[in-house]
Design a protein around this motif. Structure first.
Motif, short mmCIF file in Angstrom:
data_model
loop_
_atom_site.label_atom_id
_atom_site.label_comp_id
_atom_site.label_asym_id
_atom_site.label_seq_id
_atom_site.Cartn_x
_atom_site.Cartn_y
_atom_site.Cartn_z
N ILE A 103 0.66 -1.30 -0.09
CA ILE A 103 -0.13 -0.15 -0.14
C ILE A 103 0.82 1.10 -0.09
N ALA A 104 2.10 1.21 0.82
CA ALA A 104 2.77 2.58 0.77
C ALA A 104 3.51 2.41 -0.52
N GLY A 105 3.81 1.32 -1.22
CA GLY A 105 4.49 1.56 -2.44
C GLY A 105 3.82 2.07 -3.44
N ASN A 106 2.41 1.81 -3.39
CA ASN A 106 1.26 2.55 -4.36
C ASN A 106 1.43 4.00 -4.33
N PHE A 107 1.40 4.66 -3.05
CA PHE A 107 1.25 5.95 -2.90
C PHE A 107 2.60 6.80 -2.88
N VAL A 108 3.63 5.91 -2.44
CA VAL A 108 5.04 6.68 -2.42
C VAL A 108 5.58 6.76 -3.95
N ASN A 109 5.01 6.02 -4.70
CA ASN A 109 5.64 6.14 -6.09
C ASN A 109 4.73 7.17 -6.76
N ASN A 110 3.47 7.25 -6.26
CA ASN A 110 2.53 8.63 -6.63
C ASN A 110 2.50 8.51 -8.01
N ALA A 111 2.03 7.59 -8.81
CA ALA A 111 1.72 7.51 -10.22
C ALA A 111 0.18 8.09 -10.09
N PRO A 112 0.03 8.88 -11.44
CA PRO A 112 -1.54 9.18 -11.50
C PRO A 112 -2.73 8.01 -11.18
N CYS A 113 -2.09 7.06 -11.62
CA CYS A 113 -3.17 5.85 -11.60
C CYS A 113 -3.13 4.90 -10.14
N ALA A 114 -2.47 5.56 -9.25
CA ALA A 114 -2.49 4.74 -8.02
C ALA A 114 -4.00 4.54 -7.63
N ASP A 115 -4.27 3.27 -7.66
CA ASP A 115 -5.77 3.03 -7.17
C ASP A 115 -6.04 3.23 -5.74
N SER A 116 -5.14 3.21 -4.80
CA SER A 116 -5.45 3.16 -3.38
C SER A 116 -5.66 4.53 -3.19
N VAL A 117 -5.20 5.35 -3.88
CA VAL A 117 -5.29 6.90 -3.28
C VAL A 117 -6.68 7.51 -3.29
N PRO A 118 -7.34 7.33 -4.22
CA PRO A 118 -8.75 8.15 -3.88
C PRO A 118 -9.43 7.48 -2.70
N PRO A 119 -9.63 6.16 -2.55
CA PRO A 119 -10.14 5.63 -1.29
C PRO A 119 -9.41 6.26 -0.14
N LEU A 120 -8.14 6.27 0.03
CA LEU A 120 -7.52 6.82 1.18
C LEU A 120 -7.85 8.19 1.58
N LEU A 121 -7.72 8.74 0.40
CA LEU A 121 -8.22 10.41 0.56
C LEU A 121 -9.66 10.67 1.22
N VAL A 122 -10.58 9.81 0.68
CA VAL A 122 -11.89 10.21 1.36
C VAL A 122 -12.03 9.57 2.69
N TYR A 123 -11.07 8.48 3.01
CA TYR A 123 -11.06 8.15 4.30
C TYR A 123 -10.35 8.74 5.30
N ASP A 124 -9.73 10.03 4.95
CA ASP A 124 -8.63 11.13 5.55
C ASP A 124 -7.87 10.22 6.14
N ALA A 125 -7.09 9.42 5.47
CA ALA A 125 -5.92 8.82 5.74
C ALA A 125 -4.84 9.90 6.39
N GLN A 126 -4.01 9.12 7.40
CA GLN A 126 -2.83 9.99 7.98
C GLN A 126 -1.85 9.05 7.89
N ILE A 127 -0.66 9.81 7.46
CA ILE A 127 0.43 8.91 7.22
C ILE A 127 1.44 8.98 8.12
N VAL A 128 2.16 8.18 8.82
CA VAL A 128 3.28 8.42 9.74
C VAL A 128 4.49 7.82 8.94
N VAL A 129 5.45 8.96 8.83
CA VAL A 129 6.87 8.52 8.29
C VAL A 129 7.76 8.65 9.49
N GLN A 130 9.07 7.76 9.36
CA GLN A 130 9.62 7.85 10.47
C GLN A 130 11.21 7.40 10.00
N SER A 131 12.12 8.43 10.67
CA SER A 131 13.72 8.36 10.47
C SER A 131 14.06 7.84 11.89
N LEU A 132 15.44 7.75 11.79
CA LEU A 132 16.10 7.58 13.28
C LEU A 132 16.05 8.56 13.96
#
Length: 290
Positions: A114-143
């Motif tokens: 799922i993260a690969g789908n939107f990190v690539n951020n191609a226009p045709c990423a199918d998971s993105v519209p549903p995640l957007l309407v569900y108000d998805a939050q993204i947790v990104v982490q570094s050291l």
């Protein structure tokens, strides 16, 4: 031809973050590899500077899907097969289930994440519209730090996000949704199977009687990246869900997409299809047939 690249398999999240820090921007994460490996084969410019691959496909902290107090937490390396098979997603987030079930083939869903789908951020990423309407939050982490931000802010432009070289998408958080929301996911491709989207549309609607109390609209493929339409959403609130209004709303959706993309060779067929699909979805939802 795939170039000679150093390969490192991370066993846990801490190892992943240490490796990203150690290689200092020269490494790229790989989970399913459904974008990177074909990219190597075609010598894509997006993947030419990769010297190290860090495999996160078996990292437990990145593959879990579990319900917590603030909603559903989906690990960034969770595959689409695990998403399709998850009973909570099937029940509470059916638009994400519907989009995941239509991605690629069984073999691709077994690997693609799922993260690969939107990190690539191609226009045709199918998971993105549903995640957007569900108000998805993204947790990104570094050291050094952890950031949490809306997916809508994380996505910048085609093939570009806010993710930094030493960060990993740890998880996606979907807030709990009231039970009286109804919605639909629509996908148009050139064929039924293993299809790259030409248009995607996700719509969520909440009614109080015949009055629209909330509407969420997100598109994909027809716009440069997945996009919500807050102006239309706000316009719909408090309005009766009557066919005449919904038809006008569909026309406005097409106009907004045209404003974003400009007139293109595909506009003549894409915009009418998008407008009709939106109108049909709304009729289906208000009639209770979804």
């Amino acid at each position: 031809m795939i170039p000679e690249i150093e390969y490192y398999k991370a066993q846990n999240l801490k190892e992943t973050l240490k490796a990203l820090d150690h290689f200092n921007g020269e490494a790229r994460l790989i989970a399913g590899g459904t974008d990177i490996i074909p990219g190597f084969h075609i010598n894509s410019s997006r993947f030419r500077d990769i010297h190290v691959l860090i495999d996160i496909s078996q990292v437990p902290e990145l593959t879990n899907i579990e319900w917590q107090d603030d909603g559903l937490h989906i690990g960034g390396a969770a595959t689409f097969t695990s998403i399709v098979e998850n009973s909570i997603i099937q029940e509470k987030y059916p638009l994400l289930f519907a989009s995941a079930a239509q991605i690629g083939s069984v073999q691709i869903r077994n690997r693609a994440t799922i993260a690969g789908n939107f990190v690539n951020n191609a226009p045709c990423a199918d998971s993105v519209p549903p995640l957007l309407v569900y108000d998805a939050q993204i947790v990104v982490q570094s050291l050094k730090e952890t950031r949490r931000l809306p997916l809508a802010d994380f996505l910048l432009k085609p093939y570009k996000t806010q993710l930094q070289p030493q960060e990993v998408v740890k998880e996606i958080i979907l807030p709990e949704l009231l039970d009286d929301y109804r919605g639909e996911f629509y996908k148009l491709g050139r064929r039924r199977g293993v299809s790259i989207s030409r248009i995607t549309l996700a719509v969520l609607l909440r009614l109080e009687g015949n009055i629209i109390s909330d509407m969420r609209i997100a598109s994909g493929a027809v716009t440069p990246i997945g996009k919500r339409f807050p102006e239309l959403e706000n316009l719909a609130k408090g309005k009766p869900a009557k066919e005449e209004f919904l038809r006008d709303l569909a026309v406005s959706l097409g106009r907004q997409v045209l404003d974003i993309t400009g007139l293109r060779w595909s506009s003549a067929y894409k915009l009418p299809v998008l407008q009709q699909a939106f109108f049909n979805i709304m009729l289906k939802i208000i009639s209770g047939n979804n």
